[in-house]
Design an enzyme around this catalytic site. Structure first.
Site, PDB file in Angstrom:
ATOM      1  CG  ASP A  44      -1.821   1.195   1.277  1.00 34.00           C
ATOM      2  OD1 ASP A  44      -2.861   1.124   0.606  1.00 34.00           O
ATOM      3  OD2 ASP A  44      -1.507   2.216   1.930  1.00 34.00           O
ATOM      4  CE1 TYR A  49       0.517   7.908   2.412  1.00 29.21           C
ATOM      5  CE2 TYR A  49       1.070   5.641   1.933  1.00 29.21           C
ATOM      6  CZ  TYR A  49       0.208   6.569   2.457  1.00 29.21           C
ATOM      7  OH  TYR A  49      -0.966   6.141   3.036  1.00 29.21           O
ATOM      8  CE  LYS A  74      -3.843   4.637   0.394  1.00 32.77           C
ATOM      9  NZ  LYS A  74      -2.452   4.578   0.827  1.00 32.77           N
ATOM     10  CG  HIS A 107      -4.888   9.602   0.042  1.00 31.97           C
ATOM     11  ND1 HIS A 107      -3.545   9.577  -0.210  1.00 31.97           N
ATOM     12  CD2 HIS A 107      -5.021   9.213   1.334  1.00 31.97           C
ATOM     13  CE1 HIS A 107      -2.893   9.174   0.876  1.00 31.97           C
ATOM     14  NE2 HIS A 107      -3.770   8.949   1.816  1.00 31.97           N
TER      15      HIS A 107
END
Ligand code: NAD
Length: 278
Positions: A44, A49, A74, A107
């Site tokens: 994930d 990120y 996402k 997200h």
């Protein structure tokens, strides 16, 4: 590896490897290699990120056939909209060095800059995502941090029902209304921060249960997550913990202990997605 069945007929590995705050470069690269070696097959990540490129390298260098892996990323809050979502997906695919994604999630339902028009923004992003499923670039689409009113709004225009909702769910953090709603519709519930971001490790109830079952607090939290039908996404960059977080599958919690874990207090709850500042 146990799997869950999704509402589109496909399966999803019942535990995923979390990568939020795993630093781009050597840290996340080694963490993902360790996870794949330990037996995780579901990773994930998110555009937000900033570590997709290193994760892509680890996936490639692992030598594991693509079809044995389940990769999620996402759509970030700055990329909502029809054209924007298409471009964002391509950007993620490029960084991950993948031809297709197993799962693409919106997200957050209500980013601060879209607060007066989140309904249209989600509808437009979703339409693009549906087309990208059609085009073979994504297998499954879903959402994250959506509450019942965000789901209901999306379903007014969606052709594809979301297959997954990724929510903050952990011992002491149980979002009953949206959990019941998703269970009702056969939407898989992924649990983010399933270890309570570290807050569970000193909790007396969790410590007592770890002692009772001869397991660690992390393992008890993950067994609880499965007992609720959730799909936990534990994160670690430490190889021994990465392995530890897979070694909970033999735990059979009693009903009484499950109830006690659900009810624990003092763990930070979910954010209100309509009032986030990002
Ligand atoms: P988590 O609950 O997985 O906790 C991670 C923390 O626990 C880290 O500090 C880690 O060092 C520690 N830890 C892990 N295993 C341990 C063990 N066995 N023993 C002791 N300590 C241990 O928290 P998280 O990273 O916030 O969430 C997990 C994943 O969920 C993320 O990495 C990300 O993939 C996803 N996530 C999604 C959203 C979203 O909005 N959709 C938000 C946050 C996180």
């Amino acid at each position: 590896m146990k799997t869950y069945q999704m509402n589109n007929g496909l399966t999803i590995p019942a535990i995923g490897f979390g990568t939020y705050l795993s630093k781009d470069g050597e840290e996340v690269y080694q963490a993902v290699l360790s996870a794949l070696e330990a037996g995780y097959r579901h990773i994930d990540t998110a555009a937000y990120y900033g570590n997709e490129e290193s994760i892509g390298r680890a996936i490639k260098d692992s030598g594991i056939p693509r079809e044995e892996l389940f990769i999620t990323t996402k759509l970030w809050n700055d990329a909502h909209g029809y054209e924007e979502a298409k471009a964002a997906l391509q950007y993620s695919l490029d960084r991950l060095q993948l031809d297709y994604l197993d799962l693409y999630l919106i997200h957050w339902p209500n980013p601060v800059q879209l607060r007066d028009r989140w309904q249209a923004a989600n509808a437009d992003s979703w339409r693009a995502m549906e087309e990208m499923v059609e085009a073979g670039l994504i297998r499954t689409i879903g959402v994250s941090n959506f509450l019942v009113h965000h789901m209901e709004e999306l379903l007014k225009t969606a052709k594809i029902i979301p297959a997954v909702n990724q929510l903050r769910l952990a011992p002491g953090v149980y979002q009953t209304r949206i959990v019941d709603y998703c269970k009702d519709k056969g939407i898989v519930l992924e649990a983010w921060s399933p270890l309570g971001r570290g807050e569970l490790f000193s909790h007396p109830t969790m410590l007592a249960l770890a002692e009772k079952y001869g397991k660690t607090v992390a393992q008890i939290a993950l067994a609880w997550s499965w007992s609720q039908g959730f799909l936990p996404l534990p994160k670690s960059v430490t190889p021994s913990r990465i392995r530890e977080n897979l070694d909970f599958q033999d735990i059979l919690l009693s009903e009484e202990d499950i109830t006690a874990i659900t009810a624990i207090e003092g763990v930070t709850g979910a954010y209100d997605p309509d009032n986030i500042s990002f």
